[in-house]
Design an enzyme around this catalytic site. Sequence first.
Site, mmCIF file in Angstrom:
data_model
loop_
_atom_site.group_PDB
_atom_site.id
_atom_site.type_symbol
_atom_site.label_atom_id
_atom_site.label_comp_id
_atom_site.label_asym_id
_atom_site.label_seq_id
_atom_site.Cartn_x
_atom_site.Cartn_y
_atom_site.Cartn_z
ATOM 1 N N HIS A 204 0.860 -1.323 0.024
ATOM 2 C CA HIS A 204 0.076 0.072 -0.045
ATOM 3 C C HIS A 204 0.795 1.282 -0.037
ATOM 4 O O HIS A 204 0.110 2.310 -0.140
ATOM 5 C CB HIS A 204 -0.915 0.109 1.220
ATOM 6 C CG HIS A 204 -0.078 0.463 2.471
ATOM 7 N ND1 HIS A 204 0.451 -0.587 3.194
ATOM 8 C CD2 HIS A 204 -0.176 1.401 3.208
ATOM 9 C CE1 HIS A 204 0.928 -0.180 4.267
ATOM 10 N NE2 HIS A 204 0.750 1.103 4.255
HETATM 11 C C1 UD1 Z 1 -1.890 5.966 5.633
HETATM 12 C C2 UD1 Z 1 -0.721 6.244 6.422
HETATM 13 C C3 UD1 Z 1 0.172 5.373 6.161
HETATM 14 C C4 UD1 Z 1 -0.094 3.901 6.860
HETATM 15 C C5 UD1 Z 1 -1.309 3.751 6.120
HETATM 16 C C6 UD1 Z 1 -2.291 2.379 7.061
HETATM 17 C C7 UD1 Z 1 -0.154 8.590 6.004
HETATM 18 C C8 UD1 Z 1 0.470 9.876 5.307
HETATM 19 N N1 UD1 Z 1 -0.011 7.709 5.666
HETATM 20 O O1 UD1 Z 1 -1.631 5.471 4.304
HETATM 21 O O2 UD1 Z 1 1.655 5.535 6.931
HETATM 22 O O3 UD1 Z 1 0.845 3.061 6.493
HETATM 23 O O4 UD1 Z 1 -2.453 4.536 6.314
HETATM 24 O O5 UD1 Z 1 -2.969 1.626 6.044
HETATM 25 O O6 UD1 Z 1 -0.697 9.198 6.986
HETATM 26 N N2 UD1 Z 1 -9.276 5.173 1.467
HETATM 27 C C9 UD1 Z 1 -10.415 4.492 1.544
HETATM 28 N N3 UD1 Z 1 -11.061 4.198 2.658
HETATM 29 C C10 UD1 Z 1 -10.426 4.387 3.979
HETATM 30 C C11 UD1 Z 1 -9.315 5.122 3.914
HETATM 31 C C12 UD1 Z 1 -8.784 5.576 2.776
HETATM 32 O O7 UD1 Z 1 -10.980 4.384 0.395
HETATM 33 O O8 UD1 Z 1 -11.068 4.136 4.872
HETATM 34 C C13 UD1 Z 1 -8.430 5.550 0.205
HETATM 35 C C14 UD1 Z 1 -8.859 7.002 -0.332
HETATM 36 O O9 UD1 Z 1 -8.887 6.920 -1.693
HETATM 37 C C15 UD1 Z 1 -7.451 7.524 0.088
HETATM 38 C C16 UD1 Z 1 -6.670 6.418 0.110
HETATM 39 O O10 UD1 Z 1 -7.215 5.254 0.386
HETATM 40 O O11 UD1 Z 1 -7.107 8.590 -0.587
HETATM 41 C C17 UD1 Z 1 -5.430 6.826 1.040
HETATM 42 O O12 UD1 Z 1 -5.742 6.886 2.334
HETATM 43 P P1 UD1 Z 1 -4.679 7.763 3.329
HETATM 44 O O13 UD1 Z 1 -5.153 7.726 4.741
HETATM 45 O O14 UD1 Z 1 -4.641 9.285 2.907
HETATM 46 O O15 UD1 Z 1 -3.306 7.306 2.952
HETATM 47 P P2 UD1 Z 1 -2.952 5.440 3.238
HETATM 48 O O16 UD1 Z 1 -2.282 5.317 1.961
HETATM 49 O O17 UD1 Z 1 -4.104 4.745 3.830
HETATM 50 N N1 UDP Z 2 -3.891 -5.271 8.807
HETATM 51 C C1 UDP Z 2 -4.780 -5.870 8.762
HETATM 52 N N2 UDP Z 2 -5.680 -6.340 7.710
HETATM 53 C C2 UDP Z 2 -5.287 -5.952 6.579
HETATM 54 C C3 UDP Z 2 -3.885 -5.468 6.448
HETATM 55 C C4 UDP Z 2 -3.021 -5.118 7.533
HETATM 56 O O1 UDP Z 2 -5.297 -6.128 9.894
HETATM 57 O O2 UDP Z 2 -5.498 -6.459 5.457
HETATM 58 C C5 UDP Z 2 -2.965 -4.878 9.987
HETATM 59 C C6 UDP Z 2 -1.723 -5.478 10.152
HETATM 60 O O3 UDP Z 2 -1.742 -6.750 10.650
HETATM 61 C C7 UDP Z 2 -1.210 -4.543 11.130
HETATM 62 C C8 UDP Z 2 -1.559 -3.364 10.647
HETATM 63 O O4 UDP Z 2 -2.768 -3.454 10.000
HETATM 64 O O5 UDP Z 2 -1.662 -4.885 12.435
HETATM 65 C C9 UDP Z 2 -0.571 -2.490 9.786
HETATM 66 O O6 UDP Z 2 -1.416 -1.418 8.969
HETATM 67 P P1 UDP Z 2 -0.627 -1.301 7.613
HETATM 68 O O7 UDP Z 2 0.128 -2.109 7.050
HETATM 69 O O8 UDP Z 2 -1.873 -0.737 6.943
HETATM 70 O O9 UDP Z 2 0.228 0.316 8.258
HETATM 71 P P2 UDP Z 2 1.642 0.439 8.457
HETATM 72 O O10 UDP Z 2 2.066 -0.447 9.495
HETATM 73 O O11 UDP Z 2 2.618 0.247 7.149
HETATM 74 O O12 UDP Z 2 1.771 1.606 8.674
#
Ligand code: UD1
Ligand code: UDP
Length: 362
Positions: A204
């Site tokens: 992601h």
């Molecule tokens: C964010 C964090 C990242 C973390 C990740 C965990 C920042 C800068 N990034 O990235 O460090 O690893 O969360 O998963 O804070 N979206 C949905 N539904 C949701 C949430 C997001 O559809 O509930 C989609 C939207 O299109 C959004 C995109 O995902 O624009 C990205 O979401 P965002 O929270 O901005 O960043 P992540 O890539 O999720």
């Molecule tokens: N995770 C989850 N379901 C998924 C993917 C990740 O429960 O489909 C959990 C994972 O086990 C961990 C946390 O989400 O506990 C990590 O989040 P993510 O990978 O989104 O973010 P990061 O750690 O890279 O910031």
Amino acid sequence: MRVIIVIGARPNFVKVGPLVPALTAAGISADLVHTGQHYDAAMSDVFFEDLRLPEPRWYLGVGSGTHATQTAAAMVKLEELLSVERPDALVVVGDVNSTLAGALAAVKLHVPVVHVEAGLRSRDFSMPEEVNRLVTDQLSALLLTPVREADENLKGEGIDPARIRFVGNVMAESVLEHLPQARERRACERYGLARDGYVLATIHRPENTDHPERLAEIAAALRECPLPVLFPVHPRTRPRVAEHGLVPGMEDVILADPVGYLDMLSLQADAAAVVTDSGGVQEEACMLHTPCVTVRRSTERRITIEVGANRLVGAWRDKILAGLDEALASMRDWPVPELWDDQVSSRIAQALLDGVEPLPGV
Ligand code: UD1
Ligand code: UDP
């Protein structure tokens, strides 16, 4: 003592899972504020159920947006809240935009910031998380670190050592707490997969999802993986995978919706190996003794490589496949890192009770 804890994105929920009950047990009043950075049921609600988290007292409904839009929206709402509530400290966890927004809003209201998971550094400023970590740490009054290397990183950046406390990794504590329940789920069977008979993938990070050539290399590696691949797809990644030949209904790469925490632990524990660019998954795979292949150029979780649980391969088809071969052949008896145990949140509670010294001049 009264603290407010900021959560917003998936990894935050997991990190506060053990923390809330530990603070309460130590006599610290702890309320959650959910910024709403993640809002889908599969990215948020399911974690409250799986981790038995209390309902957030406040929900700010910030949602998605550019970095500035999202961070600023969270800051404005957190500033309003903190101005009224004036807690003794604001606890922020990890490195997401909600973490940074909390730190920035609190520090200017002279509310001390406590950072859980302080001091991790990838030294890669193309990652938004690296910016969030660095700034949050500079603004924090108390810095609680998951590994000793983080203490050294912080000291090297001029942070007063008296503010730093090595407490261990809350993510690891959460694994230990939930693993027995997670194992009962046998989640792999729901996807028609056998224990040790598949690879679990999560991708992601924008450095992979937003670069078509890198995503193409990753997709090629997953398609050619020697075992079936289960790939629960993050909403950021979902719109892009089909362009790279990963389509629903494939036999060898099963695309799934994001899964809940207990299913994810079950799937990681039973996988032959994990391919990921997630920070948390690198740590969990290390705890679960499942070999990990990290599809990134750098990692702030170097300890997982040092103990022998993880290898950093970048987003290249050949290197991912070579890393997988090595992972699948590797011994799984690496040692768990120091203080990745079931007392991390108790140490955090004790650090708070020992007192949070305001920043100079405040
Ligand atoms: C964010 C964090 C990242 C973390 C990740 C965990 C920042 C800068 N990034 O990235 O460090 O690893 O969360 O998963 O804070 N979206 C949905 N539904 C949701 C949430 C997001 O559809 O509930 C989609 C939207 O299109 C959004 C995109 O995902 O624009 C990205 O979401 P965002 O929270 O901005 O960043 P992540 O890539 O999720
Ligand atoms: N995770 C989850 N379901 C998924 C993917 C990740 O429960 O489909 C959990 C994972 O086990 C961990 C946390 O989400 O506990 C990590 O989040 P993510 O990978 O989104 O973010 P990061 O750690 O890279 O910031």
